[in-house]
Design a protein around this motif. Structure first.
Motif, PDB file in Angstrom:
ATOM      1  N   TRP A  83      18.490   9.160  42.720  1.00 51.67           N
ATOM      2  CA  TRP A  83      19.106  10.397  43.203  1.00 51.67           C
ATOM      3  C   TRP A  83      18.213  11.605  42.900  1.00 51.67           C
ATOM      4  CZ3 TRP A  83      20.841  15.141  41.609  1.00 51.67           C
ATOM      5  CH2 TRP A  83      21.676  15.821  42.501  1.00 51.67           C
ATOM      6  N   PHE A  87      16.821  14.093  45.602  1.00 47.71           N
ATOM      7  CA  PHE A  87      17.203  15.501  45.507  1.00 47.71           C
ATOM      8  C   PHE A  87      15.968  16.359  45.236  1.00 47.71           C
ATOM      9  CE2 PHE A  87      18.880  19.193  43.178  1.00 47.71           C
ATOM     10  CZ  PHE A  87      19.892  19.601  44.038  1.00 47.71           C
ATOM     11  N   CYS A 251      27.252   9.740  48.760  1.00 44.67           N
ATOM     12  CA  CYS A 251      25.864   9.857  49.209  1.00 44.67           C
ATOM     13  C   CYS A 251      25.161   8.510  49.069  1.00 44.67           C
ATOM     14  CB  CYS A 251      25.102  10.926  48.414  1.00 44.67           C
ATOM     15  SG  CYS A 251      24.346  10.348  46.896  1.00 44.67           S
ATOM     16  N   ALA A 253      21.513   7.739  47.797  1.00 44.06           N
ATOM     17  CA  ALA A 253      20.231   8.270  47.320  1.00 44.06           C
ATOM     18  C   ALA A 253      19.087   7.457  47.914  1.00 44.06           C
ATOM     19  CB  ALA A 253      20.190   8.223  45.789  1.00 44.06           C
ATOM     20  N   ASN A 256      18.643   8.460  51.494  1.00 46.99           N
ATOM     21  CA  ASN A 256      18.616   9.917  51.647  1.00 46.99           C
ATOM     22  C   ASN A 256      19.741  10.444  52.541  1.00 46.99           C
ATOM     23  OD1 ASN A 256      17.774  12.475  51.269  1.00 46.99           O
ATOM     24  ND2 ASN A 256      15.686  12.195  52.050  1.00 46.99           N
ATOM     25  N   ILE A 259      22.395  13.951  50.747  1.00 46.94           N
ATOM     26  CA  ILE A 259      21.677  14.731  49.716  1.00 46.94           C
ATOM     27  C   ILE A 259      21.643  16.221  50.105  1.00 46.94           C
ATOM     28  CG2 ILE A 259      19.455  15.036  48.521  1.00 46.94           C
ATOM     29  CD1 ILE A 259      20.847  12.455  47.708  1.00 46.94           C
TER      30      ILE A 259
END
Ligand code: GDP
Length: 338
Positions: A83, A87, A251, A253, A256, A259
């Protein structure tokens, strides 16, 4: 006659003082080597380094404080490093300089640290706008907290404007990271039995958002269901930040997904808390809380010298065997009989 020792101490002191100023100046120019050097000084367990570390923090204080500090917690395997990688990619693409730090409660026991390990974040580890530092690996949790707080200030002075502090959901470490960040996020998984059964209600009262990760493939539906379950519970809890309603999100991660939405959510949080004054209020409170924690640490360090530690062990054993009452033992600890 001249005292040679006195001369040596004086010489050493002036050299160190020059170095502190140099380290501080280089850090503010964004020099990563000096930033690492400064952090190493802060993490040093040598007692004579402490005044220099304090001096460094004091010198850099005016250049610090301008970042957004985000705390991330979750059980091992929740996907924290994946993540942070996703991010962080979003953040650097928007021009942010980011620092990734960690508070690993197991590091003081194991002497090693998994959190904040560069190999877990391939992209970020090689990006010039990213600075990754694993958890300090020595000292008590209180000591680790002090080092991480000071490291945040140093990173800010070096121009990092987004600080991510990672921790694992064990014991007090979540409260500690909440106490040094502006926005606190729990990364969770579908099912998440423990949290939902109320065993981890405490953590849910610390967070500004819950993100159910791995909402992809055949897990997507279940992740959405978990999100609804969390939202039901969050409705009944006191929010961690006045004026902000924590909510659950999903979400992936790894792929993607979701995010960007979390990025927007954090932006909204920062804007609204800055507008309401809550942001500054929390920062000031955190600084004062930190000061009282330092008092506790200092009291502990100064009180428990080797002799006291030994006496404590002897008294504990007497208390265990019912030979001495706990209050009498404490009296003896403070006023040992000759
Ligand atoms: P951490 O221990 O919380 O830092 O978790 P990691 O980031 O190391 O992830 C643990 C495992 O979950 C790894 O095998 C990741 O590839 C996997 N993982 C992380 N995020 C996702 C995701 O969004 N979807 C899927 N399917 N797997 C993920």
């Amino acid at each position: 006659m001249n005292n040679p020792n006195k001369k040596r101490v004086f010489k050493k002191k002036t050299q160190d003082q020059v170095n502190i100023q140099e380290i501080a100046e280089k850090i503010t120019t964004g020099d990563r080597g000096y930033l690492s050097k400064g952090i190493t000084l802060i993490e040093s367990s040598a007692v004579h380094h402490r005044p220099y570390a304090n001096e460094l923090v004091q010198q850099l204080l005016p250049s610090a404080g301008k970042s957004i500090r985000i705390g991330i917690t979750g059980v091992p395997g929740a996907g924290k490093s994946t993540w942070i990688e996703a991010f962080g990619k979003t953040a650097v693409s928007k021009g942010y300089k980011i620092a990734v730090l960690a508070v690993d409660p197991s590091s003081s026991l194991s002497g090693g640290s998994i959190l904040g390990d560069k190999t877990r974040m391939e992209f970020l580890a090689h990006h010039p706008d990213v600075f990754i530092r694993p958890s300090p690996s020595s000292g008590t949790l209180g000591g680790v907290a002090r080092m991480t707080r000071e490291t945040i200030l140093l990173c800010e002075a070096a121009g990092y404007d987004l600080i991510l502090v990672e921790t694992v959901g064990v014991g007090q470490s979540e409260g500690i990271v909440r106490g040094m960040t502006d926005f606190f996020l729990l990364l969770s998984l579908t099912g998440a039995g423990d949290e939902l059964q109320g065993m981890k209600k405490g953590i849910m009262e610390l967070v500004d958002a819950i993100v159910i990760n791995k909402a992809d493939g055949s897990n997507r539906e279940q992740a959405i269901q978990t999100m609804h379950d969390y939202n039901q519970i969050l409705r009944f809890l006191t929010p961690a930040t006045t004026g902000w309603k924590p909510r659950a999100h999903t979400c992936s991660a790894l792929y993607n997904e979701g995010i960007q939405e979390i990025w927007e959510l954090i932006r909204e949080f920062i804007e609204s808390t800055k507008e309401s004054g809550e942001f500054d209020k929390r920062r000031s409170k955190q600084a004062v809380d930190w000061m009282s924690q330092l008092v506790q640490i200092r009291l502990n360090e100064t009180f428990f010298n080797q002799q006291k530690k030994y006496l404590m062990k002897t008294l504990e054993s007497k208390v265990r065997q019912n030979e001495l009452s706990p209050s009498e033992a404490v009296d003896l600890l403070f006023n040992p009989k000759a």
